[in-house]
Design an enzyme around this catalytic site. Structure first.
Site, PDB file in Angstrom:
ATOM      1  N   ARG A   1      38.293  36.797  50.953  1.00 59.29           N
ATOM      2  CA  ARG A   1      39.710  36.771  51.355  1.00 59.29           C
ATOM      3  C   ARG A   1      40.477  37.939  50.758  1.00 59.29           C
ATOM      4  NH1 ARG A   1      40.304  30.856  48.884  1.00 59.29           N
ATOM      5  NH2 ARG A   1      38.104  30.894  49.505  1.00 59.29           N
TER       6      ARG A   1
ATOM      7  N   LYS B   1      27.365  33.105  40.896  1.00 57.19           N
ATOM      8  CA  LYS B   1      26.772  32.006  41.661  1.00 57.19           C
ATOM      9  C   LYS B   1      25.505  31.510  40.980  1.00 57.19           C
ATOM     10  CE  LYS B   1      28.178  33.559  46.303  1.00 57.19           C
ATOM     11  NZ  LYS B   1      28.926  32.341  46.695  1.00 57.19           N
TER      12      LYS B   1
HETATM   13  N1  BES Z   1      30.213  34.428  50.690  1.00 62.93           N
HETATM   14  C1  BES Z   1      30.666  33.188  50.162  1.00 62.93           C
HETATM   15  C2  BES Z   1      30.635  32.066  51.187  1.00 62.93           C
HETATM   16  C3  BES Z   1      29.270  31.627  51.657  1.00 62.93           C
HETATM   17  C4  BES Z   1      28.657  30.539  51.094  1.00 62.93           C
HETATM   18  C5  BES Z   1      28.630  32.284  52.704  1.00 62.93           C
HETATM   19  C6  BES Z   1      27.407  30.119  51.535  1.00 62.93           C
HETATM   20  C7  BES Z   1      27.390  31.887  53.141  1.00 62.93           C
HETATM   21  C8  BES Z   1      26.774  30.809  52.564  1.00 62.93           C
HETATM   22  C9  BES Z   1      32.094  33.340  49.662  1.00 62.93           C
HETATM   23  O1  BES Z   1      32.432  34.582  49.164  1.00 62.93           O
HETATM   24  C10 BES Z   1      32.264  32.379  48.551  1.00 62.93           C
HETATM   25  O2  BES Z   1      31.638  32.547  47.554  1.00 62.93           O
HETATM   26  N2  BES Z   1      33.112  31.368  48.742  1.00 62.93           N
HETATM   27  C11 BES Z   1      33.344  30.379  47.749  1.00 62.93           C
HETATM   28  C12 BES Z   1      34.819  30.108  47.694  1.00 62.93           C
HETATM   29  C13 BES Z   1      35.238  29.290  46.501  1.00 62.93           C
HETATM   30  C14 BES Z   1      35.031  30.083  45.220  1.00 62.93           C
HETATM   31  C15 BES Z   1      36.695  28.909  46.665  1.00 62.93           C
HETATM   32  C16 BES Z   1      32.575  29.123  48.133  1.00 62.93           C
HETATM   33  O3  BES Z   1      32.457  28.830  49.330  1.00 62.93           O
HETATM   34  O4  BES Z   1      32.061  28.470  47.237  1.00 62.93           O
HETATM   35 MN    MN Z   2      31.893  34.773  47.120  1.00 66.55          MN
END
Ligand code: BES
Ligand code: MN
Ligand code: ZN
Length: 511
Positions: free
Chosen positions: A359, A285
């Protein structure tokens, strides 16, 4: 880490207001209506309450407050605090809960410790007592646990609900029971907030599972903690795949509640995402805001805390909670984009993006909760950033099948103060998860990102009634509100606990 109950119980007092031995009396007021007790409050404040209403200094709009010293010699409460409920037509349990929390928070900011709250007289008395108790208990939460300076930390508050002096004894008993119930639900919400607030260097998978053991021992839940070896024995390739990049070993916590009297053959299965830190893994990230990914275990915290509430409330409904606990890190042995992993159920997944880890761990956990006998499923997860684009920061995404189950979960959530809104799971979204080499890809591209994440989970629910709550934008408040400071919200705890008390209304308890 030791977890502690930081919120004292909420009492009920039938003493007349002038006799209440408190620092402040909080009175909820409807917009556009003269408070029933206006004359009494005027006598206490030598006319200031009336003057504030007349001049519209205080309008009783939702969560606004007005404070006056009470200067009458025969009054023990040192101040009167009016808090707005908004208009009668829109005044529901959420408004009452928020108003109580807003009033209690502003009292607490002024360092008043002993609070009394009056029943608004809008809803049924017991319903009001429960929601008031929830509001004042939620207001007792403090996120600044690592601050050294005591002045930087808010005072601990204790609250009583002021009940009418007249009325039957069983009416009073109902109010006392309701206040106790509200206190349990909200102090368990605060437990979830405390867990989500802990930094990831403290709250590792092993530490979370230790806390789960303590909670279980204290509340009479059966707890089982699976280590890596047992997960390998169960072929949990998706969960173990995510865990590979971290030096912290994963855990899977199982909590069981068996009621004293079983009146149903259904078993409620709760699954909570427990990523103790989500760096994204190799698909790392961006660093701004990455620190908030310590709260990526908020779903797991909600399930643990709801199980504690359920153990206290004792519904006639067996419940099993499963919490997969993993740190998602980009270590040298980490899963790579393009890797293919196999789930415990046997389905293969091509990992296109290692940041879509929630997931993956939930898939194996959903399979496992079915192995443990669950018949009705709910999962709670900080799953997708996209849910905040769709619904903003005030509303949790609701998904699942069949409609009656999703409806029931949604209605229960809205009553509990965890507002939700449904999104569809049409079959054609499944196309987006097609992989060239495996059964499924773990991402479905940008369009409908929260829906394709839910569709992925659905593949692992075995056709059971299932609801999914995406709390990615509601688990953490980015802005302070009158009723809630910045930080962890404890979303979904009250929903899950209240849901376990609704099984008499489930049409088919033997699917
Ligand atoms: N934990 C994150 C989602 C999240 C984002 C929670 C912001 C709280 C605040 C999750 O694991 C994630 O990274 N999701 C990705 C999915 C994508 C790679 C398809 C996302 O939301 O960018
Ligand atoms: Mn994630
Ligand atoms: Zn995540």
């Amino acid at each position: 880490m030791r977890y502690a109950d930081q919120t004292p119980p909420v009492g009920v007092s039938r003493a007349p207001w002038p006799a209440l031995d408190v620092d402040v009396l909080i009175v909820p007021v409807l917009e556009g209506e003269r408070p029933a007790a206006a004359a009494l409050l005027d006598a206490a404040t030598s006319g200031r309450v009336n003057a504030a209403l007349e001049s519209r200094e205080f309008t009783a709009k939702p969560n606004t407050v007005f404070v006056s010293p009470s200067i009458a010699a025969d009054w023990r409460p040192g101040r009167v605090l009016l808090v707005g409920l908004g208009q009668r037509a829109t005044c529901d349990t959420s408004r009452v809960r928020q108003a109580a929390a807003s009033g209690a928070l502003s009292a607490r900011e002024r360092r008043w410790r002993r609070l009394a709250v009056a029943l608004p007289g809008v809803l049924a008395p017991a319903e009001e007592a429960q929601t008031l108790a929830e509001g004042v208990t939620l207001a007792a939460y403090d996120a600044g646990i690592y601050k050294s300076d005591a002045d930087e930390r808010p005072v601990q508050i204790g609250s009583v609900i002021s009940a009418p002096a007249s009325g039957e004894a069983d009416g009073l008993a109902a109010i006392e029971r309701a206040a106790a119930r509200g206190h349990v639900l909200a102090s368990c919400s605060n437990l979830a907030r405390a867990l989500a607030n802990e930094p990831a260097n403290v709250m590792t998978p092993r530490v979370f599972s230790d806390v789960a053991g303590q909670v279980g021992a204290d509340s009479g839940l059966r707890v089982d903690v699976l280590d890596e070896e047992r997960m390998m024995g169960l072929n949990m390739g998706l969960l173990l795949g995510v865990a590979r990049g971290s030096a912290e070993p994963p855990r899977l916590v199982v909590l069981r509640y068996d009621p004293p009297a079983v009146s149903t053959r259904s078993v409620l299965g709760l699954v909570g995402k427990g990523i103790t830190f989500d760096s994204g893994g190799i698909s790392i990230k961006p660093s701004d805001r990455m620190h908030l990914m310590k709260s990526d275990m908020s779903g797991g915290a909600a399930v643990l805390s709801a199980m504690k509430a359920i153990a206290v409330l004792k519904p006639d409904q067996p419940v099993v909670g499963v919490i997969p606990l993993v740190e998602n890190m980009p270590g040298g042995r980490a899963m790579r984009p393009g890797d293919v992993v196999r789930s415990a159920e046997g389905k293969t997944v091509e990992v296109i993006d290692t940041d879509a880890e929630g997931r993956l761990v939930l898939a194996d956990a959903l399979w496992y909760v079915r192995q443990l006998g669950a018949t009705h499923l709910v999962d709670v997860a900080t799953l997708t950033g996209a849910i905040g684009v769709a619904l903003g920061r005030s509303t949790t995404g609701l998904f699942g099948t069949p409609e009656w189950w999703v409806d029931l979960v949604g209605r229960t959530a809205n009553r509990a103060g965890d507002r939700t809104w449904p999104l569809p799971l049409f079959d054609d979204y499944r196309e987006q998860l097609r992989s060239d080499i495996a059964d499924l890809a773990n991402v479905g591209g940008r369009p409908a990102g929260s829906i394709t994440a839910a569709i992925f989970l659905k593949e692992f629910t075995g056709g059971l009634p299932w609801a999914h709550l995406d709390i990615a934008s509601t688990a953490w408040a980015e802005d302070a509100q009158p009723w809630q400071p910045k930080g962890p919200t404890g979303v979904a705890v009250r929903t899950l606990a209240e849901l376990s008390c609704t099984s008499a209304a489930w049409p088919d308890a033997t699917p």
